[in-house]
Design a protein around this motif. Sequence first.
Motif, mmCIF file in Angstrom:
data_model
loop_
_atom_site.group_PDB
_atom_site.id
_atom_site.type_symbol
_atom_site.label_atom_id
_atom_site.label_comp_id
_atom_site.label_asym_id
_atom_site.label_seq_id
_atom_site.Cartn_x
_atom_site.Cartn_y
_atom_site.Cartn_z
ATOM 1 N N LYS A 20 8.676 6.596 0.247
ATOM 2 C CA LYS A 20 9.176 6.713 1.632
ATOM 3 C C LYS A 20 8.489 7.873 2.353
ATOM 4 C CE LYS A 20 13.772 4.726 0.962
ATOM 5 N NZ LYS A 20 13.218 3.396 0.863
ATOM 6 N N ALA A 21 8.321 8.993 1.634
ATOM 7 C CA ALA A 21 7.643 10.142 2.250
ATOM 8 C C ALA A 21 6.190 9.781 2.571
ATOM 9 C CB ALA A 21 7.705 11.348 1.308
ATOM 10 N N ALA A 22 5.545 9.072 1.632
ATOM 11 C CA ALA A 22 4.135 8.688 1.842
ATOM 12 C C ALA A 22 4.003 7.791 3.068
ATOM 13 C CB ALA A 22 3.597 7.987 0.592
ATOM 14 N N VAL A 23 4.910 6.831 3.191
ATOM 15 C CA VAL A 23 4.837 5.892 4.315
ATOM 16 C C VAL A 23 5.172 6.601 5.629
ATOM 17 C CG1 VAL A 23 5.957 3.867 5.340
ATOM 18 C CG2 VAL A 23 5.270 3.841 2.945
ATOM 19 N N ALA A 24 6.171 7.481 5.576
ATOM 20 C CA ALA A 24 6.548 8.199 6.802
ATOM 21 C C ALA A 24 5.387 9.062 7.285
ATOM 22 C CB ALA A 24 7.784 9.056 6.544
ATOM 23 N N ALA A 25 4.623 9.606 6.337
ATOM 24 C CA ALA A 25 3.532 10.501 6.720
ATOM 25 C C ALA A 25 2.287 9.737 7.159
ATOM 26 C CB ALA A 25 3.179 11.418 5.537
ATOM 27 N N LEU B 229 -1.665 3.223 2.281
ATOM 28 C CA LEU B 229 -1.091 3.417 0.949
ATOM 29 C C LEU B 229 -1.670 2.368 -0.005
ATOM 30 C CD1 LEU B 229 1.210 5.072 -0.474
ATOM 31 C CD2 LEU B 229 2.776 3.252 0.221
ATOM 32 N N MET B 230 -2.116 2.795 -1.196
ATOM 33 C CA MET B 230 -2.803 1.867 -2.098
ATOM 34 C C MET B 230 -2.311 2.004 -3.535
ATOM 35 S SD MET B 230 -6.725 2.127 -0.735
ATOM 36 C CE MET B 230 -6.858 3.785 -0.037
ATOM 37 N N ILE C 250 -6.505 10.821 5.962
ATOM 38 C CA ILE C 250 -5.939 10.805 4.607
ATOM 39 C C ILE C 250 -5.384 9.432 4.244
ATOM 40 C CG2 ILE C 250 -4.013 11.750 3.234
ATOM 41 C CD1 ILE C 250 -4.688 14.479 4.449
ATOM 42 N N PHE C 251 -5.717 9.015 3.025
ATOM 43 C CA PHE C 251 -5.099 7.841 2.411
ATOM 44 C C PHE C 251 -4.333 8.343 1.190
ATOM 45 C CE2 PHE C 251 -8.958 6.376 4.504
ATOM 46 C CZ PHE C 251 -8.490 5.299 5.234
ATOM 47 N N LEU C 252 -3.303 7.614 0.797
ATOM 48 C CA LEU C 252 -2.495 8.030 -0.349
ATOM 49 C C LEU C 252 -2.427 6.905 -1.364
ATOM 50 C CD1 LEU C 252 0.471 9.548 1.724
ATOM 51 C CD2 LEU C 252 -1.408 10.827 0.674
ATOM 52 N N ASP C 253 -2.463 7.253 -2.648
ATOM 53 C CA ASP C 253 -2.189 6.202 -3.625
ATOM 54 C C ASP C 253 -0.673 6.094 -3.785
ATOM 55 O OD1 ASP C 253 -1.211 7.943 -5.599
ATOM 56 O OD2 ASP C 253 -3.158 8.137 -6.594
ATOM 57 N N ALA D 23 -0.143 -5.680 1.267
ATOM 58 C CA ALA D 23 -1.086 -4.670 1.769
ATOM 59 C C ALA D 23 -1.182 -3.505 0.789
ATOM 60 C CB ALA D 23 -0.636 -4.173 3.149
ATOM 61 N N VAL D 24 -0.032 -3.036 0.328
ATOM 62 C CA VAL D 24 -0.022 -1.868 -0.569
ATOM 63 C C VAL D 24 -0.628 -2.239 -1.922
ATOM 64 C CG1 VAL D 24 1.482 -0.226 -1.777
ATOM 65 C CG2 VAL D 24 1.931 -0.808 0.622
ATOM 66 N N LEU D 25 -0.318 -3.435 -2.414
ATOM 67 C CA LEU D 25 -0.842 -3.810 -3.732
ATOM 68 C C LEU D 25 -2.351 -3.999 -3.733
ATOM 69 C CD1 LEU D 25 1.832 -6.330 -5.107
ATOM 70 C CD2 LEU D 25 1.487 -3.930 -5.724
ATOM 71 N N GLY D 26 -2.927 -4.469 -2.636
ATOM 72 C CA GLY D 26 -4.363 -4.720 -2.692
ATOM 73 C C GLY D 26 -5.046 -4.910 -1.353
#
Length: 382
Positions: free
Chosen positions: A316-321, A327-328, A303-306, A369-372
Amino acid sequence: MPRPLVVDVHTHVYPPSYMAMLRARKTVPYIHDPVSGDPRLIILSSDDDPSIPIDERGRPVDTSYSDINVKLTFMQQHGIDSSVISLANPWLDFLDPSEAQQWAERINNDLEETCAQNNKSTGPDNALPLQERSTLFAFATLPLSAPSADIIVNEIKRLKTLPHIRGVIMGTSGLGNGLDDEKLGPVWAALEETQFLLFLHPHYGLPDEAFGGAEVTKRYGHVLPLALGFPLETTIAVTRMLLSRVFDSFPRLQILLAHSGGTLPFLAGRIESCIVHERKFVQNGGDVPGPQRSIWDVLKTNIFLDAVVYGTPGLKAAVAAGGTDRLMFGTDHPFFPPLDESEKEWISVTTNYKAIDANFEGEKETVAAVLGGNAARILKLE
Ligand code: URA
Ligand code: ZN
């Protein structure tokens, strides 16, 4: 450190051919052209309320939905270097089976051509770094209502020959019975084989009863369906995939979940705990095969998350998971425009930028990393 690359992985279009198809329809989804004022987009079933005058149903739809130049201007205004465009909901879900294949090919070819035409202007050898060219890539759409899964699989294979396609977008209904339908097996297998990213996006929300009935839903416009219905729909869909052992059978499937996974990162512990305590499952002494892999493993592997979650608690939840490398950044353009049309800067976009900055304060590499950076690596954009 140079300015970070910014890639928008969650940005939609309705190609002109799709707009024309919606204009020709009189049932959801459709576009209504009032005698005066902007055309209206009526795509959610709750939008098509007969007690609302037709000229006021749904939401205004302007050229930002279909004109790629408007998207390119939006990108420039918001510092976005690359966009991975996808057809907006409800995709081709509602089509008669006999029309699905033709429409999928047409829309996907339109998306490919839009990307190719735009990217051509950057020079033949693409010598400039991604930051210095405005590039487009696309998530394609699938003919999910086609009469056989073979047609869907063949379209996935054909998409592999189109150079700007980086994956496919899909809603939560699958072939009509949700994403735990075993008839989807060949589709998961084809996605796994091609290593196309599956962008899973909500559309159907929750029934009005979940919000207290149609009157209550209507009272607050789109807030309940979009703020709560959409994320829960995504959460339910991916949890059904997990429970039906899709990730056990297709361990290399790669999925990008819209809106930071709905509520999946926040609820993952509870989902896992309920699985561990469910007596129905074979591993707990029952007779129903339960998922073998833990949700935590799936979150870190499949799984990847936007980052379209508009606040630091969600991030924070997205990163913890899932970790920072899954994350994008995304915008959900052209949805959520400023209510005051004269505002050039979209608050829906700046809120996400600010949340990323605040969450990763001082961690320049993570922000980049998250931005692009993540999107460029995961989607092979170079
Ligand atoms: N509303 C929609 O219908 N779709 C989106 O992607 C966002 C808001
Ligand atoms: Zn969206």
